[in-house]
Enzyme design. Structure first.
Site, PDB file in Angstrom:
ATOM      1  N   ILE A 201       0.853  -1.181   0.000  1.00 49.06           N
ATOM      2  CA  ILE A 201       0.000   0.000   0.000  1.00 49.06           C
ATOM      3  C   ILE A 201       0.896   1.242   0.000  1.00 49.06           C
ATOM      4  O   ILE A 201       1.878   1.305   0.740  1.00 49.06           O
ATOM      5  CB  ILE A 201      -0.922   0.051   1.229  1.00 49.06           C
ATOM      6  CG1 ILE A 201      -1.872  -1.149   1.249  1.00 49.06           C
ATOM      7  CG2 ILE A 201      -1.696   1.363   1.255  1.00 49.06           C
ATOM      8  CD1 ILE A 201      -2.932  -1.133   0.171  1.00 49.06           C
ATOM      9  N   LYS A 202       0.523   2.203  -0.820  1.00 48.56           N
ATOM     10  CA  LYS A 202       1.209   3.492  -0.833  1.00 48.56           C
ATOM     11  C   LYS A 202       0.242   4.558  -0.330  1.00 48.56           C
ATOM     12  O   LYS A 202      -0.903   4.630  -0.787  1.00 48.56           O
ATOM     13  CB  LYS A 202       1.670   3.834  -2.258  1.00 48.56           C
ATOM     14  CG  LYS A 202       2.266   5.228  -2.425  1.00 48.56           C
ATOM     15  CD  LYS A 202       2.678   5.449  -3.868  1.00 48.56           C
ATOM     16  CE  LYS A 202       3.015   6.905  -4.151  1.00 48.56           C
ATOM     17  NZ  LYS A 202       3.420   7.125  -5.565  1.00 48.56           N
ATOM     18  N   CYS A 203       0.681   5.367   0.637  1.00 46.39           N
ATOM     19  CA  CYS A 203      -0.163   6.444   1.139  1.00 46.39           C
ATOM     20  C   CYS A 203       0.718   7.586   1.630  1.00 46.39           C
ATOM     21  O   CYS A 203       1.944   7.477   1.660  1.00 46.39           O
ATOM     22  CB  CYS A 203      -1.099   5.957   2.241  1.00 46.39           C
ATOM     23  SG  CYS A 203      -0.302   5.678   3.842  1.00 46.39           S
ATOM     24  N   ASP A 250       8.240   6.430  -1.768  1.00 47.10           N
ATOM     25  CA  ASP A 250       8.114   6.499  -3.227  1.00 47.10           C
ATOM     26  C   ASP A 250       8.108   7.980  -3.590  1.00 47.10           C
ATOM     27  O   ASP A 250       7.076   8.645  -3.507  1.00 47.10           O
ATOM     28  CB  ASP A 250       6.828   5.820  -3.693  1.00 47.10           C
ATOM     29  CG  ASP A 250       6.729   5.760  -5.221  1.00 47.10           C
ATOM     30  OD1 ASP A 250       7.767   5.944  -5.880  1.00 47.10           O
ATOM     31  OD2 ASP A 250       5.617   5.533  -5.732  1.00 47.10           O
TER      32      ASP A 250
END
Length: 291
Positions: A201-203, A250
């Site tokens: 997951i990217k947040c 990221d």
């Protein structure tokens, strides 16, 4: 938005050594060999973390400042990254196929910045992802957006296809202007993505309660760089993210829009993989910039 929960500000996994989890990527023990192999290319075994370099902005906003020439921006920075997050068009036109970094392939798209961004569709086939040798697929999750259900269906479709071919999926939590970027929201969105099958997951990072976002999500969380910040501020965000349990960052704008992109990605890598303080990393950035 959901009602406030009673999750305490603590990281349940902070004191558990990586080796006690089995495979060095969190939540991946039950995956088959191919998915573990691809995740292992993204997350370094030595640190369990990753530095992704994001250059996929053009898929919805066209030429972004700093990315006008992909062929000049990407190659000089790849050796300092663990993974490149990009579109298939950027990869085929601007990346040397001899490079040995993991590819996180942008797999959703459709609307431009002129339209409702949440109205995305799956934008690739798994056959093409395999041809590109993608290590993971990235798909937007518009939790709370107008087309929330459609974006979640995009995610689950790619998870199903990815399971068939051994390719992990990264759910990218997209936050619209009308949504509050707080820990309560990110606990909801990240947990939804993980429970529906995303392996990463990217947040965004939150100033308060980020450790609870990490601890309640059973798969690795990678922190988005977001808007361009002064270099020291971006390094502080990276340091805090890692300290509070993130499995990496990221970054896009905070690298390719930096005064010295190569110095910046070097400093970020030192923070993520070697535990360097933000202040020491900023000093390193300045030293490299002055050489």
């Amino acid at each position: 938005m959901p009602e406030a929960d009673d999750t305490e500000s603590r990281n349940y996994f902070a004191d558990v050594p990586v080796e006690n989890h089995g495979f060095h990527v969190r939540g991946a023990n039950s995956l088959e060999w191919g998915q573990k192999n691809r995740l292992g290319r993204i997350f370094r075994k030595e640190s369990g973390k990753t530095v992704m370099f994001a250059v996929d902005h053009g898929y919805f906003q066209g030429p972004t400042t700093g990315l006008e020439r992909l062929d000049l921006t990407i190659p000089p920075l790849l050796d300092k990254a663990d993974a490149l997050m990009a579109t298939r068009g950027a990869i085929r036109t601007s990346v040397d196929p001899a490079m040995d970094k993991a590819i996180v392939l942008r797999a959703s798209g459709g609307p431009s910045i002129l339209k409702e961004l949440s109205n995305e569709q799956v934008a690739i086939t798994l056959d093409d992802a395999i041809r590109i040798n993608a290590s993971a697929l990235a798909v937007q999750m518009f939790v709370g957006g107008e087309f929330e259900t459609q974006s979640i269906k995009n995610l689950t479709t790619l998870v199903d296809e990815g399971m068939r071919y051994g390719i992990p999926v990264m759910g990218v939590v997209a936050v619209g202007k009308e949504l509050v970027r707080d820990a309560r929201y990110f606990r909801l969105a990240t947990r939804m993505g993980a429970e529906l099958g995303a392996q990463i997951i990217k947040c965004y990072y939150t100033e308060e309660g980020f450790d609870t976002v990490v601890s309640t999500c059973p798969v690795p969380i990678v922190v988005a760089g977001g808007k361009k910040l002064p270099e020291l501020d971006a390094l502080i965000m990276a340091r805090r993210s890692i300290d509070e349990g993130a499995a990496g960052v990221d970054m896009g704008r905070n690298i390719f829009q930096s005064a010295n992109p190569r110095a910046m990605i070097t400093a970020v890598s030192k923070v993520v993989h070697e535990g360097m303080s933000a202040e020491d990393a900023h000093e390193l950035f300045n030293d490299l910039s002055n050489q």
